[in-house]
Design a protein around this motif. Structure first.
Motif, PDB file in Angstrom:
ATOM      1  N   GLY A 146      44.668  36.805  34.909  1.00  0.00           N
ATOM      2  CA  GLY A 146      45.051  38.144  35.299  1.00  0.00           C
ATOM      3  C   GLY A 146      43.515  39.323  35.335  1.00  0.00           C
ATOM      4  O   GLY A 146      42.855  38.975  35.431  1.00  0.00           O
ATOM      5  N   ILE A 147      44.543  40.853  35.214  1.00  0.00           N
ATOM      6  CA  ILE A 147      43.023  41.606  35.261  1.00  0.00           C
ATOM      7  C   ILE A 147      43.612  43.134  34.372  1.00  0.00           C
ATOM      8  O   ILE A 147      44.110  43.444  33.932  1.00  0.00           O
ATOM      9  CB  ILE A 147      43.965  42.445  36.752  1.00  0.00           C
ATOM     10  CG1 ILE A 147      43.936  41.877  37.550  1.00  0.00           C
ATOM     11  CG2 ILE A 147      42.515  43.409  37.409  1.00  0.00           C
ATOM     12  CD1 ILE A 147      44.573  43.063  38.783  1.00  0.00           C
TER      13      ILE A 147
ATOM     14  N   ALA B 172      41.177  47.697  40.833  1.00  0.00           N
ATOM     15  CA  ALA B 172      41.485  46.270  41.549  1.00  0.00           C
ATOM     16  C   ALA B 172      41.960  46.856  42.402  1.00  0.00           C
ATOM     17  O   ALA B 172      42.097  46.601  44.070  1.00  0.00           O
ATOM     18  CB  ALA B 172      42.055  45.850  41.408  1.00  0.00           C
TER      19      ALA B 172
ATOM     20  N   ALA C  96      42.208  33.943  41.267  1.00  0.00           N
ATOM     21  CA  ALA C  96      42.521  34.282  40.017  1.00  0.00           C
ATOM     22  C   ALA C  96      42.909  32.833  39.015  1.00  0.00           C
ATOM     23  O   ALA C  96      42.840  32.876  37.939  1.00  0.00           O
ATOM     24  CB  ALA C  96      43.691  35.063  39.598  1.00  0.00           C
TER      25      ALA C  96
ATOM     26  N   ASP D  38      52.073  35.868  40.210  1.00  0.00           N
ATOM     27  CA  ASP D  38      51.145  34.757  39.519  1.00  0.00           C
ATOM     28  C   ASP D  38      50.700  33.760  37.907  1.00  0.00           C
ATOM     29  O   ASP D  38      50.703  35.009  37.597  1.00  0.00           O
ATOM     30  CB  ASP D  38      49.670  34.277  40.563  1.00  0.00           C
ATOM     31  CG  ASP D  38      48.974  35.442  39.787  1.00  0.00           C
ATOM     32  OD1 ASP D  38      47.911  35.566  38.733  1.00  0.00           O
ATOM     33  OD2 ASP D  38      48.328  36.250  41.252  1.00  0.00           O
TER      34      ASP D  38
ATOM     35  N   ALA E 222      35.993  47.377  45.921  1.00  0.00           N
ATOM     36  CA  ALA E 222      35.776  47.501  44.161  1.00  0.00           C
ATOM     37  C   ALA E 222      36.212  46.176  44.418  1.00  0.00           C
ATOM     38  O   ALA E 222      37.210  45.384  44.625  1.00  0.00           O
ATOM     39  CB  ALA E 222      36.956  47.842  43.377  1.00  0.00           C
ATOM     40  N   THR E 223      35.243  44.581  43.593  1.00  0.00           N
ATOM     41  CA  THR E 223      36.114  43.291  43.652  1.00  0.00           C
ATOM     42  C   THR E 223      34.953  42.778  42.227  1.00  0.00           C
ATOM     43  O   THR E 223      34.152  43.230  41.836  1.00  0.00           O
ATOM     44  CB  THR E 223      35.065  42.540  44.859  1.00  0.00           C
ATOM     45  OG1 THR E 223      35.680  40.757  44.400  1.00  0.00           O
ATOM     46  CG2 THR E 223      33.563  42.702  45.570  1.00  0.00           C
ATOM     47  N   SER E 224      35.617  41.972  41.873  1.00  0.00           N
ATOM     48  CA  SER E 224      34.824  41.105  40.537  1.00  0.00           C
ATOM     49  C   SER E 224      34.993  39.602  41.354  1.00  0.00           C
ATOM     50  O   SER E 224      33.828  38.573  40.779  1.00  0.00           O
ATOM     51  CB  SER E 224      36.393  40.498  39.716  1.00  0.00           C
ATOM     52  OG  SER E 224      37.066  40.176  40.417  1.00  0.00           O
ATOM     53  N   LYS E 225      34.498  39.161  42.994  1.00  0.00           N
ATOM     54  CA  LYS E 225      34.348  38.151  43.731  1.00  0.00           C
ATOM     55  C   LYS E 225      32.862  38.070  43.670  1.00  0.00           C
ATOM     56  O   LYS E 225      32.305  37.110  44.396  1.00  0.00           O
ATOM     57  CB  LYS E 225      35.592  37.667  44.157  1.00  0.00           C
ATOM     58  CG  LYS E 225      36.323  38.087  43.276  1.00  0.00           C
ATOM     59  CD  LYS E 225      37.228  37.132  44.532  1.00  0.00           C
ATOM     60  CE  LYS E 225      39.211  37.903  43.817  1.00  0.00           C
ATOM     61  NZ  LYS E 225      40.191  37.717  45.094  1.00  0.00           N
TER      62      LYS E 225
ATOM     63  N   GLY F 249      36.707  43.135  48.533  1.00  0.00           N
ATOM     64  CA  GLY F 249      37.548  44.109  48.113  1.00  0.00           C
ATOM     65  C   GLY F 249      37.972  44.967  48.888  1.00  0.00           C
ATOM     66  O   GLY F 249      38.423  46.128  48.215  1.00  0.00           O
ATOM     67  N   GLU F 250      38.519  45.109  49.667  1.00  0.00           N
ATOM     68  CA  GLU F 250      39.302  45.861  50.289  1.00  0.00           C
ATOM     69  C   GLU F 250      40.836  45.399  50.772  1.00  0.00           C
ATOM     70  O   GLU F 250      42.038  46.604  51.292  1.00  0.00           O
ATOM     71  CB  GLU F 250      38.256  46.262  51.788  1.00  0.00           C
ATOM     72  CG  GLU F 250      38.417  45.071  52.454  1.00  0.00           C
ATOM     73  CD  GLU F 250      37.455  45.428  53.920  1.00  0.00           C
ATOM     74  OE1 GLU F 250      36.970  46.700  53.845  1.00  0.00           O
ATOM     75  OE2 GLU F 250      37.894  44.738  54.568  1.00  0.00           O
ATOM     76  N   ALA F 251      40.959  44.223  50.570  1.00  0.00           N
ATOM     77  CA  ALA F 251      42.990  43.755  50.901  1.00  0.00           C
ATOM     78  C   ALA F 251      43.543  44.706  49.785  1.00  0.00           C
ATOM     79  O   ALA F 251      44.771  45.664  50.498  1.00  0.00           O
ATOM     80  CB  ALA F 251      42.920  43.016  50.135  1.00  0.00           C
ATOM     81  N   LEU F 252      43.681  45.366  49.189  1.00  0.00           N
ATOM     82  CA  LEU F 252      44.455  45.818  48.000  1.00  0.00           C
ATOM     83  C   LEU F 252      44.444  47.559  48.253  1.00  0.00           C
ATOM     84  O   LEU F 252      45.704  47.921  48.375  1.00  0.00           O
ATOM     85  CB  LEU F 252      44.251  45.641  46.388  1.00  0.00           C
ATOM     86  CG  LEU F 252      44.955  43.986  45.478  1.00  0.00           C
ATOM     87  CD1 LEU F 252      44.806  44.347  44.459  1.00  0.00           C
ATOM     88  CD2 LEU F 252      46.069  44.262  46.250  1.00  0.00           C
ATOM     89  N   ALA F 253      43.572  47.825  48.548  1.00  0.00           N
ATOM     90  CA  ALA F 253      43.455  49.561  48.537  1.00  0.00           C
ATOM     91  C   ALA F 253      44.226  49.394  49.925  1.00  0.00           C
ATOM     92  O   ALA F 253      44.949  50.434  50.085  1.00  0.00           O
ATOM     93  CB  ALA F 253      41.423  49.214  48.458  1.00  0.00           C
TER      94      ALA F 253
HETATM   95  P1  ADP Z   1      38.756  41.155  46.953  1.00  0.00           P
HETATM   96  O1  ADP Z   1      39.951  39.535  46.876  1.00  0.00           O
HETATM   97  O2  ADP Z   1      37.955  40.879  48.143  1.00  0.00           O
HETATM   98  O3  ADP Z   1      37.988  41.319  45.566  1.00  0.00           O
HETATM   99  P2  ADP Z   1      41.171  42.580  46.817  1.00  0.00           P
HETATM  100  O4  ADP Z   1      41.362  44.044  47.212  1.00  0.00           O
HETATM  101  O5  ADP Z   1      41.392  41.654  47.243  1.00  0.00           O
HETATM  102  O6  ADP Z   1      39.895  42.489  46.828  1.00  0.00           O
HETATM  103  O7  ADP Z   1      41.504  42.838  44.957  1.00  0.00           O
HETATM  104  C1  ADP Z   1      40.432  43.524  44.444  1.00  0.00           C
HETATM  105  C2  ADP Z   1      40.329  42.678  43.287  1.00  0.00           C
HETATM  106  O8  ADP Z   1      41.562  42.979  42.245  1.00  0.00           O
HETATM  107  C3  ADP Z   1      40.102  41.151  42.600  1.00  0.00           C
HETATM  108  O9  ADP Z   1      38.159  41.115  42.888  1.00  0.00           O
HETATM  109  C4  ADP Z   1      40.384  40.506  41.784  1.00  0.00           C
HETATM  110  O10 ADP Z   1      38.778  40.957  40.188  1.00  0.00           O
HETATM  111  C5  ADP Z   1      41.432  41.303  41.472  1.00  0.00           C
HETATM  112  N1  ADP Z   1      42.299  40.978  41.132  1.00  0.00           N
HETATM  113  C6  ADP Z   1      43.296  41.059  43.170  1.00  0.00           C
HETATM  114  N2  ADP Z   1      44.936  40.627  42.960  1.00  0.00           N
HETATM  115  C7  ADP Z   1      44.592  39.671  41.707  1.00  0.00           C
HETATM  116  C8  ADP Z   1      45.653  38.872  40.561  1.00  0.00           C
HETATM  117  N3  ADP Z   1      46.893  38.063  41.638  1.00  0.00           N
HETATM  118  N4  ADP Z   1      45.213  38.212  39.016  1.00  0.00           N
HETATM  119  C9  ADP Z   1      43.661  38.760  39.089  1.00  0.00           C
HETATM  120  N5  ADP Z   1      42.926  39.250  40.069  1.00  0.00           N
HETATM  121  C10 ADP Z   1      43.577  39.712  41.083  1.00  0.00           C
END
Ligand code: ADP
Ligand code: MG
Length: 605
Positions: free
Chosen positions: A64-65, A73, A39, A60, A78-81, A97-101
């Motif tokens: 932001g989101i 998120a 980010a 951090d 679901a990922t923005s990357k 896109g699976e860490a937070l989930a």
């Molecule tokens: P990934 O990192 O593989 O995309 P995550 O589950 O880690 O998957 O995060 C999902 C999405 O949440 C990310 O793609 C991002 O868009 C958003 N996100 C997560 N953490 C942050 C952060 N600290 N700052 C901004 N966006 C975040």
């Protein structure tokens, strides 16, 4: 009746994924810090309690989101990357896109964020159930707070280490991640006992790119080690390797001081660490691991980072070339600093006839690998060796020859290793035995004896300690200092008396008596490394053996010092009395024999 096939619920799927991606609190920290780096944060603060089991909070100041994306998120896949048009060109640390989930499915997670021009919003997840977003006060950036990790999967909870061990793993992870982000300020704080302890703090480094990198690596390795490192920077066909590698004298007993990054991603890849090992092959004895911080940069298309759920392993399209680049550049850098590896290994030992008479190769005598000697056991002699570096003041030993006439006496009966005649090249003992000539590698043999002695004493009544006249303060790096307390009880069984001394040092009060003359600092550091290399899970006895094996070399006669006849004799007799002494601790033979009958054959008698 078989059960009907059903689709798994998202919660279950996430829990299964969590098992792969989130192994322990440190893996959650890794994912969260990587998200913050992705980010674009310039400041990351990590707060932990109970080794990450009760609390992990990562804050951090990144982009932001947006409020409407918050629930996404924390959803799986679901990922923005990731640009789905080109899923092999990966420029971010995350992308699955699976860490937070996954984390949300096994903990109580709160994700709060605020982007430029918006208010702060937060979303909470309880054991996988996503609550509706609500407004919250939050500065620009993102905070992910994870409480009670694994509360929803008690089986996993049981497999975690002690709070201290998990904290250590987190601290290692944070240091590792911080190496490739010198332009980001990163700090780690522990709240376990109510008050806040700062465990790691790396400010935003300044200067040009090289200075920044150097400063950050120095923060992780410690200044003293950094001064013994050389810079590496080489490219070949679209691949570049840069970083810092330690001179051979900085090598450690385990690979804890090796950090390898591929395109900015920390990896633990066997092929890459194998290449590193290969580059130092002739410079380090086996069991020693070089210090290295290596950044490998290749075209994103040239590497597959998606072969491992936590992305720790990678696969290169041109693996051989990468290895070649790594080995060649490390060797060049070391050679330029004056540490050249020997040009070629010596040929295998062989005894052969001297002189110009060309003899068919079949006549060349190959020394057979010696079997264990089974002589009578002279009581007490093995112990004598462990009292100091080498023993025996005043015990007269008949030399193997008459110093006046040079006549060699008949070898003693019942002593398979024979009577010492000379110490050759200050390294090998030449002895005349009944069966033939024997050559003994004095250093290797003594190292083995010290090891066997430590082992035997430990089994019987504990290893004797020798108090140091002046306790010695040993500076440790932070990571090692963190492990000290856990290491004290096992080390005491080997005769060490050690206590923590300030934040990053140890006070050594006593060492194993057999090693009283060895430098306490080297002993302690090697002992800690050896314990570490075995991992806390390994059987204690095995770990102690490993430590004994590692430190034994410090007590051993170094090649290069001439030995007195008495010393040589004591060594041979102790070897005869000690099972296993025909091999050194690394498995090489300690003695070679040339049988009398073979001598006769060689000379055509
Ligand atoms: P990934 O990192 O593989 O995309 P995550 O589950 O880690 O998957 O995060 C999902 C999405 O949440 C990310 O793609 C991002 O868009 C958003 N996100 C997560 N953490 C942050 C952060 N600290 N700052 C901004 N966006 C975040
Ligand atoms: Mg991520």
């Amino acid at each position: 009746m078989p059960n009907p096939i059903r689709r798994l619920s998202d919660t279950t799927i996430n829990k299964i994924a969590a098992g792969e991606v989130i192994e322990r609190p440190a893996s959650a920290v890794k994912e969260m810090v990587e998200n913050a780096l992705d980010a674009g944060a310039t400041e990351i603060r990590i707060d932990i309690a109970q080794g990450g089991k009760s609390l992990i909070r990562v804050h951090d100041n990144g982009v932001g989101i947006p409020a409407d994306e918050l629930p996404l998120a924390v959803e799986r896949h679901a990922t923005s990357k990731l640009d789905e048009a080109d899923i092999f060109a990966i420029a971010h640390l995350g992308f699955r896109g699976e860490a937070l989930a996954s984390i949300g499915s096994v903990s109580r997670l709160k994700l709060s964020s605020r982007t430029k021009g918006q208010e702060g919003w937060m979303v909470a997840v309880e054991g996988g159930a996503i609550q509706p977003p609500r407004p919250t006060a939050h500065p620009y950036g993102t905070t992910v707070e994870v409480r009670d990790l694994f509360y929803a999967t008690p089986a996993r909870l049981k497999f975690l280490g002690s709070d201290r061990a998990e904290m250590q793993a987190i601290s290692d992870t944070v240091r590792r991640l911080s190496l490739c982000a010198p332009e980001v300020a990163i700090s780690l704080h522990d709240h376990t006992d109510g008050d806040t302890r700062t465990l790691y703090q790396a400010p935003l480094e300044t200067g040009d790119l090289l200075d920044k990198g150097h400063a950050r690596v120095g923060r992780v390795l410690g200044r003293a080690v950094m001064e013994r490192c050389v810079r590496l920077d080489a490219s070949r066909e679209g691949a570049r390797v840069s970083g810092w590698i330690g001179l051979p004298d900085t090598a450690r007993g385990s690979s804890t001081a090796q950090f390898i990054f591929v395109n900015g991603r920390s990896v633990r890849d066997k092929a890459l660490s194998g290449a590193l090992k290969g580059a130092y092959q002739d410079l380090l004895p086996s069991g020693r691991h070089p210090v290295a911080v290596l950044f490998l940069d290749v075209e994103p298309e040239a590497v597959d980072v998606n072969v491992h759920p936590t992305k720790a392993e990678v696969r290169f399209r041109a693996a051989g070339e990468i290895r070649g680049l790594l080995v060649a550049s490390i060797r060049t850098a070391l050679a330029e600093s004056g540490h050249r590896a020997p040009a070629g290994a010596l040929p295998a030992p062989s005894f052969g006839p001297l002189g110009p008479a060309a003899t068919p190769a079949s006549h060349t005598y190959q020394a057979p690998a010696p079997r264990g000697w089974s002589g009578p056991v002279p009581a007490g002699q093995a112990e004598a060796l462990f009292d100091g570096v080498l023993p025996l003041a005043g015990r007269p030993v008949a030399p193997g020859f008459d110093p006046e006439t040079g006549e060699v006496f008949a070898p003693p009966v019942g002593q398979p290793l024979g009577r010492p005649i000379a110490h050759l090249y200050d390294t090998y003992i030449l002895a005349q035995a009944e069966a033939g000539l024997v050559l003994i590698d004095a250093h290797a043999a003594h190292e083995r004896l010290v090891y066997e002695g430590l082992k035997a004493h430990r089994a019987q009544h504990g290893v004797a300690s020798q108090m140091l006249l002046l306790p010695e303060v040993v500076d440790l790096d932070r990571a090692t200092a963190g492990r000290l307390e856990e290491a004290i009880p096992p080390l005491s069984r080997l005769g060490f008396v050690v206590e923590p001394f300030g934040g990053e040092a140890a006070l050594v009060r006593a060492v194993p008596a057999a090693l009283a003359n060895a430098p306490a600092k080297a002993l302690l550091i090697d002992a800690l490394d050896a314990l570490d290399a075995q991992g806390a899970g390994a059987d204690l006895e095995r770990r102690l053996d490993a430590v004994a094996s590692r430190i034994a070399c410090h007590g051993s006669v170094r090649s290069g010092r001439p030995l007195r006849l008495e010393e040589m004799d004591a060594l041979l007799r102790a070897m005869e009395a000690t099972p296993g002494s025909d091999r050194c601790n690394h498995g090489r033979p300690t003695s070679l024999a040339l049988k009398r009958g073979d001598l006769d054959t060689l000379f055509g008698r």
